[in-house]
Design an enzyme around this catalytic site. Sequence first.
Site, mmCIF file in Angstrom:
data_model
loop_
_atom_site.group_PDB
_atom_site.id
_atom_site.type_symbol
_atom_site.label_atom_id
_atom_site.label_comp_id
_atom_site.label_asym_id
_atom_site.label_seq_id
_atom_site.Cartn_x
_atom_site.Cartn_y
_atom_site.Cartn_z
ATOM 1 N N ASP A 1 40.714 29.969 40.910
ATOM 2 C CA ASP A 1 41.956 30.435 41.035
ATOM 3 C C ASP A 1 42.042 31.260 39.718
ATOM 4 O O ASP A 1 41.992 30.626 38.551
ATOM 5 C CB ASP A 1 42.977 29.500 41.112
ATOM 6 C CG ASP A 1 43.934 29.910 42.453
ATOM 7 O OD1 ASP A 1 44.231 31.115 42.432
ATOM 8 O OD2 ASP A 1 44.290 28.661 43.231
ATOM 9 N N GLU B 1 45.220 37.300 46.642
ATOM 10 C CA GLU B 1 46.613 36.828 47.251
ATOM 11 C C GLU B 1 47.592 37.844 47.162
ATOM 12 O O GLU B 1 47.952 38.328 45.892
ATOM 13 C CB GLU B 1 47.261 35.505 46.574
ATOM 14 C CG GLU B 1 48.450 34.821 47.217
ATOM 15 C CD GLU B 1 49.205 34.019 46.416
ATOM 16 O OE1 GLU B 1 50.061 33.236 47.064
ATOM 17 O OE2 GLU B 1 49.066 34.110 45.266
ATOM 18 N N ASP C 1 45.454 35.479 42.236
ATOM 19 C CA ASP C 1 46.850 34.829 42.538
ATOM 20 C C ASP C 1 47.646 36.044 42.196
ATOM 21 O O ASP C 1 47.722 36.881 41.286
ATOM 22 C CB ASP C 1 47.370 33.782 41.614
ATOM 23 C CG ASP C 1 48.609 33.158 41.815
ATOM 24 O OD1 ASP C 1 48.765 32.461 42.970
ATOM 25 O OD2 ASP C 1 49.447 33.180 41.007
ATOM 26 N N HIS D 1 47.581 25.119 50.459
ATOM 27 C CA HIS D 1 48.424 24.232 49.527
ATOM 28 C C HIS D 1 49.847 24.252 49.418
ATOM 29 O O HIS D 1 50.794 23.795 49.144
ATOM 30 C CB HIS D 1 47.825 24.161 48.033
ATOM 31 C CG HIS D 1 47.962 25.373 47.445
ATOM 32 N ND1 HIS D 1 47.122 26.559 47.917
ATOM 33 C CD2 HIS D 1 48.653 25.970 46.704
ATOM 34 C CE1 HIS D 1 47.367 27.335 47.115
ATOM 35 N NE2 HIS D 1 48.375 27.216 46.335
ATOM 36 N N ASP D 2 50.249 25.634 50.137
ATOM 37 C CA ASP D 2 51.562 26.139 50.091
ATOM 38 C C ASP D 2 52.134 25.888 51.413
ATOM 39 O O ASP D 2 53.313 26.474 51.611
ATOM 40 C CB ASP D 2 51.695 27.569 49.430
ATOM 41 C CG ASP D 2 51.692 27.372 47.902
ATOM 42 O OD1 ASP D 2 52.097 26.346 47.388
ATOM 43 O OD2 ASP D 2 51.155 28.677 47.473
#
Length: 537
Positions: free
Chosen positions: A96, A243, A191, A317-318
């Site tokens: 990430d 993302e 990200d 994860h979100d």
Amino acid sequence: MSTLSEKVIYQIYPKSWLDTTGSGVGDLNGITEKLPYVAELGVDVIWLNPFYPSPQRDNGYDISNYTAIDSLFGTMADFERMVARGKELGLEFMLDMVLNHVSTEHEWFKKALAGDKYYQDFFILRDEPTDWISKFGGNAWAPFGDTGKYYLHLYDVTQADLNWRNENVRKALFEVVNFWRDKGISGFRFDVINVIGKDAVLQNNPESEGKFEYTDKPITHDYLQMLNKETFGQDAHSVTVGEMSSTTIENSILYTRPDRKELSMVFNFHHLKTDYANGEKWTKSAFDFPMLKNLFHEWGEKMSEGQGWSATFWNNHDQPRALNRFVDVKNFRVKGATMLAAAIHLSRGIPFIYMGEEIGMVDPDYDSVHDYNDLEALNAYHMLVEQGKTEKEAFEVLITKSRDNARTPMQWDESEHAGFTSGTPWLKVGKHKDINVSNDKGGEIYSFYKEMIKLRKSEKIISEGTYKSALKDDTHIYAFVREYDSQKLLVLTNFSNQIVDYILPVEFENAEILVNNYDDYQVGQMQPYQAVALLIK
């Protein structure tokens, strides 16, 4: 080595994977220990959420040092051992990269605050702030020490946005990516990367809370081409995903069309907002199937026509677990899990699997608001109570929408903490401990995922084929056709807990059954959560 479109990516949330020290927090050695489990599934790449030093105001997405390992997770030697073991097993890693902002604890921000003019130009400082709203709520500007200036933070107040217009910032960030490339990393997940391109002159924009001034700006494409050229573009087999916050299909094609040399693929989240009542996240609502299906069709067809690439996924994860959102999980957990897998693994794009998805893990069903750790969820709970909901009503919303639903420890066995830790887990294990690797590896869901991954590598129609919508007006079935050379594949997925009748397109009447998550298949009828793929060669 798999081509890009044949790859399957597995996401590990390091904090919740496996704790080898008894600290209650997962670590890098825990990842290394369980690499054979991931390799056996057949995936190619493991995406890891941030493990860099961080004050943990935003679960590690507030980075204070880009090129070190937080002692919470281990050491650089642990990291290097993990990467080497991965390579032995044919696994690459995707890290990430949070390049839009740094923690205010980062040395760049500290030097800027101490008066260093070179580093002050690393940030977006203004005498007069605009009226922009932070994505975490409240003003997007905060006082820059006692200088009388303000710094931009599109996210938390401790996450200061970087000034990509400054060549020195770009150079420093490219060095970060190259540091990890030198460590053997060829995959990167960037990200919120489509908000790096702020305008030179920042304007008030009350209607959009400022979003139009920084989202998907043309200069972002220039920056990504520079990033590609100076870093991962030099690796023949690099895999990158952006993302994208509130993006468009048009921009997503530009970000990912191979000839543009920007990114391999993009994440978009529109399909995971189909259970937001009136677009509001903190609501308890059934998902809107026509909306979900139409989004999949629109993105599927247009990305296919424009040669863009999407990362396809249900979980991360979100997000709460997809099984609880899209399936009658009490009655059809297993069939529902395999149907959801077929819907994305047989589609066009690069599929992502989130840890535990392959054994059908579900939301934890916590009993109390005190079981939650997620700051966003706890703030939402208090907001809902303030708006007049009872504590019970507010808690019911929390249960369905909190990010902690996906962050609970990976369930390895039925022991007290599911084999995750010998200590006290940082986040409580869910109630459904019977769903675990020890019980379910080799079970129906796990075996179906293995089959989907194998098919992507053996059938060009799945990895390379075009996408066209089918049975568009059906109220329960999501269907699409893939085409490659002279082959056609019709994928039918029943998103309902009922037996559903439908009319099979005539050309598929004598097709071969390539995939079926039931033992039998009746033409013109789908069982609850049935998934069938019919192939014409």
